[in-house]
Structure formats: structure tokens, C-alpha cells
Design a protein around this motif. Structure first.
Motif, mmCIF file in Angstrom:
data_model
loop_
_atom_site.group_PDB
_atom_site.id
_atom_site.type_symbol
_atom_site.label_atom_id
_atom_site.label_comp_id
_atom_site.label_asym_id
_atom_site.label_seq_id
_atom_site.Cartn_x
_atom_site.Cartn_y
_atom_site.Cartn_z
ATOM 1 N N CYS A 1 51.285 1.218 -23.436
ATOM 2 C CA CYS A 1 49.854 1.454 -23.618
ATOM 3 C C CYS A 1 49.294 2.324 -22.493
ATOM 4 C CB CYS A 1 49.131 0.116 -23.678
ATOM 5 S SG CYS A 1 47.405 0.251 -24.168
ATOM 6 N N THR A 2 49.656 2.025 -21.249
ATOM 7 C CA THR A 2 49.171 2.857 -20.142
ATOM 8 C C THR A 2 49.751 4.262 -20.228
ATOM 9 O OG1 THR A 2 50.927 1.949 -18.718
ATOM 10 C CG2 THR A 2 48.755 0.940 -18.551
ATOM 11 N N SER A 3 50.971 4.397 -20.713
ATOM 12 C CA SER A 3 51.568 5.733 -20.855
ATOM 13 C C SER A 3 50.842 6.548 -21.915
ATOM 14 C CB SER A 3 53.052 5.617 -21.210
ATOM 15 O OG SER A 3 53.782 5.049 -20.146
ATOM 16 N N GLY A 4 50.472 5.920 -23.037
ATOM 17 C CA GLY A 4 49.706 6.612 -24.060
ATOM 18 C C GLY A 4 48.372 7.086 -23.530
ATOM 19 N N ALA A 5 47.685 6.224 -22.779
ATOM 20 C CA ALA A 5 46.383 6.582 -22.220
ATOM 21 C C ALA A 5 46.505 7.706 -21.203
ATOM 22 C CB ALA A 5 45.741 5.354 -21.582
ATOM 23 N N ALA A 6 47.520 7.632 -20.346
ATOM 24 C CA ALA A 6 47.708 8.680 -19.345
ATOM 25 C C ALA A 6 48.036 10.016 -19.996
ATOM 26 C CB ALA A 6 48.824 8.276 -18.375
ATOM 27 N N ALA A 7 48.877 9.984 -21.026
ATOM 28 C CA ALA A 7 49.255 11.220 -21.712
ATOM 29 C C ALA A 7 48.076 11.872 -22.397
ATOM 30 C CB ALA A 7 50.353 10.927 -22.736
ATOM 31 N N ALA A 8 47.082 11.068 -22.788
ATOM 32 C CA ALA A 8 45.903 11.602 -23.477
ATOM 33 C C ALA A 8 44.837 12.104 -22.508
ATOM 34 C CB ALA A 8 45.309 10.524 -24.384
ATOM 35 N N GLY A 9 45.070 11.946 -21.209
ATOM 36 C CA GLY A 9 44.176 12.567 -20.240
ATOM 37 C C GLY A 9 43.116 11.671 -19.640
#
Length: 301
Positions: free
Chosen positions: A47-55
Motif C-alpha cells: 500500500c505504501t509503495s502504491g502511494a509513493a509511486a503515485a506521487g
């Protein structure tokens, strides 16, 4: 892509949050995440990786120690908080993601309750769905329908409806996915993103967006946790739940096709196996192909 998918791509290019030169990490959106557990710590990483990848400008993670360690090993920029501290004083955030991988953890359940009581925009997944739906059905709607995005898969949709006395089966949902997504949206007065090979986004009042069929390689463990992080990033940037849901799902599907080696413009099931982290890693390339800096023309997909 068909005409509908092209139109959604145009919406991504138009609505995706782009930083200005005078932005800082706070103005770009602060996202709080309550995810993972001792049983499912990987959900916190995904979940944190998805959020980080989205900026997302800044991510605050709330969860047990083991999950905190895994998050920091993968994403050292994330700020971590103990659930006991977060219950006493909810960390400052623009929006929240609550529920991915949360299971039988009283401290996290208390933080989920605090987030729901805050009235802040939130993505509600997995372990937080039933509590949220019950509260909203009972009239506790401190966040408006445009600020709450529920992200169930079919089984979770069945359980969420059952929690408010709508007894349906998985077969019922499969026969009429749109009707049941709309039912949950109306019952909970929230936006519903029903996950599946054909993702649906339903809003109270009967609004419905049907996304193009995703590559079958996206049917992999943890992909929904990445999607929740992407949608949370968009809520934290200021998008309303219907836009955040459909744009996150569109980018998520395109990232899966790109990661698998499939053709994102004509998903056919070509390509090869992927993991959820592969999807997260492909998100920046999808966004970069569509969104140009302000003052420049977005590139086509």
C-alpha cells in the motif's frame, strides 16, 4: 483502447496532480495509511509503495512493529507511527487509506475508528469495510459521499452488504455486479470501486463507470493493496472519490499491462507473470506517458 478507455486516459492527463515549482511535500498531499498486521505485514509495504509511486508528498504509516520495519526497509521516506500514539492523537494527514491487510489488531482497529470519526477523505479496504459501512448505514457520515471510496472485491462486497442486512451471495453479485455495487454505494452513501477483471466505480444516485478489461496477469496477491495506495494518493491531492477511484483503477490496469509486457492499448492476456510490486514500479512510467509538466502538452499513451 476503445473510445471509453481513451476518454478515461484523457481524464488522467487532465486531472492527475502535477507539482508546481513552489510545492513542498505537504502541499502535494499527506497520506495516512493504516494497513498490514502481524499476519499480513506485506500489505503495508504494498500500500505504501502504491502511494509513493503515485506521487504522494508525504506518507504516514500506522501499524505494528514488524510491518513498520518492512515498510522502512522498502520505503525509508515513510514516517511511521505506533497505533497507541495515533489513537491518542491522529497524525496530521490530508486523507487516509484504512484496512488493507488489517486483521485482529485492536490497536489498528482503534485507529480505523479514529479516522472514520475524523471526517477526513479516506479509501476503505478489506479489514475496515464492514465497520465503515455499518457506521455510515447508521447515519454516521462525517465524511461526505464524495470523500469516501470503498474498494471491495466480490467476497468483501457480499460481507459488507450482509453487515447491513442485505443478504446476498457471491453468485448474486456475479450475476449483477453493477446492481450490487450501486446498492452498496446507496446504502453506505459512499463511492464504491468493485474490483475484478472489469472494475466498476459506482456512486450514490446510480452513477456507474465501467473500466476496460485488465490483463489477467493482474489477478495476483497484493494488487488491491497497491490500488488502494494509488487511490489514497489521489484523494490526498484533493480529488474527489469518484475521480480518484476511476483514475486509480485505470492507471493500475495500465501499469499491470506495462509490467507484464502486454500491450496497454489492447490488453489481450499476452505478456508474462507479474507481482504486485511490479505493478507499483510501473506506475510512474504510465503517469509520465500521459502527464506533462504544466505549460506543456501531455503525451499520448
Amino acid at each position: 483502447m476503445d473510445a471509453h478507455d481513451l476518454a478515461l486516459g484523457d481524464d488522467v492527463a487532465r486531472l492527475w496532480p502535477r507539482p508546481c515549482h513552489d510545492d513542498d511535500k505537504y502541499s502535494r498531499g499527506v497520506l495516512g495509511i493504516v494497513a498490514g498486521s502481524d499476519a499480513y505485514p506485506g500489505a503495508a509495504v504494498l500500500c505504501t509503495s502504491g502511494a509513493a509511486a503515485a506521487g504522494t508528498g508525504l506518507i504516514r504509516y500506522v501499524g505494528p512493529g514488524r510491518a513498520q520495519d518492512l515498510v522502512l526497509a522498502r520505503r525509508p521516506e515513510v514516517v511511521v507511527h505506533a497505533d497507541s500514539d495515533a489513537v491518542e492523537r491522529l497524525p496530521r494527514a490530508s486523507a487516509w487509506v484504512i484496512g488493507p491487510g488489517v486483521a485482529d489488531h485492536p490497536g489498528q482497529e482503534a485507529v480505523v475508528g479514529a479516522v472514520l470519526a475524523s471526517g477526513l477523505p479516506c479509501v476503505v479496504d478489506a479489514g475496515a469495510l464492514e465497520a465503515c459501512v455499518r457506521a455510515r448505514y447508521a447515519g454516521d457520515r462525517r465524511a461526505g459521499a464524495e470523500s469516501v471510496l470503498l474498494t471491495p472485491h466480490e467476497g468483501e462486497l457480499v460481507r459488507a452488504l450482509g453487515a447491513v442486512r442485505h443478504d446476498v451471495t457471491a453468485d448474486d453479485v456475479r450475476r449483477d455486479r453493477a446492481g450490487h455495487a450501486r446498492l452498496l454505494a446507496e446504502t453506505a452513501r459512499a463511492t464504491v470501486l468493485l474490483k475484478g477483471s472489469n472494475t466498476l466505480v459506482a456512486t450514490p444516485g446510480g452513477g456507474l463507470t465501467t473500466l476496460a478489461t485488465a490483463t489477467p496477469w493482474l489477478a495476483t496477491a497484493g494488487a488491491g493493496d497497491v490500488l488502494a495506495g494509488i487511490a489514497g494518493a489521489l484523494l490526498a491531492s484533493g480529488l474527489h472519490a469518484p475521480d480518484a477511484g476511476r483514475i486509480a483503477a485505470w492507471v493500475h490496469a495500465r501499469a499491470a499491462a506495462l509490467a507484464s509486457g502486454d500491450d496497454p492499448d489492447a490488453p489481450t492476456g499476452a505478456g508474462g507473470p507479474i507481482t504486485a510490486l511490479d505493478v507499483a514500479h510501473a506506475v510512474p512510467r504510465v503517469v509520465a506517458s500521459l502527464v506533462a509538466p504544466r505549460g506543456e502538452t501531455p503525451q499520448s499513451g
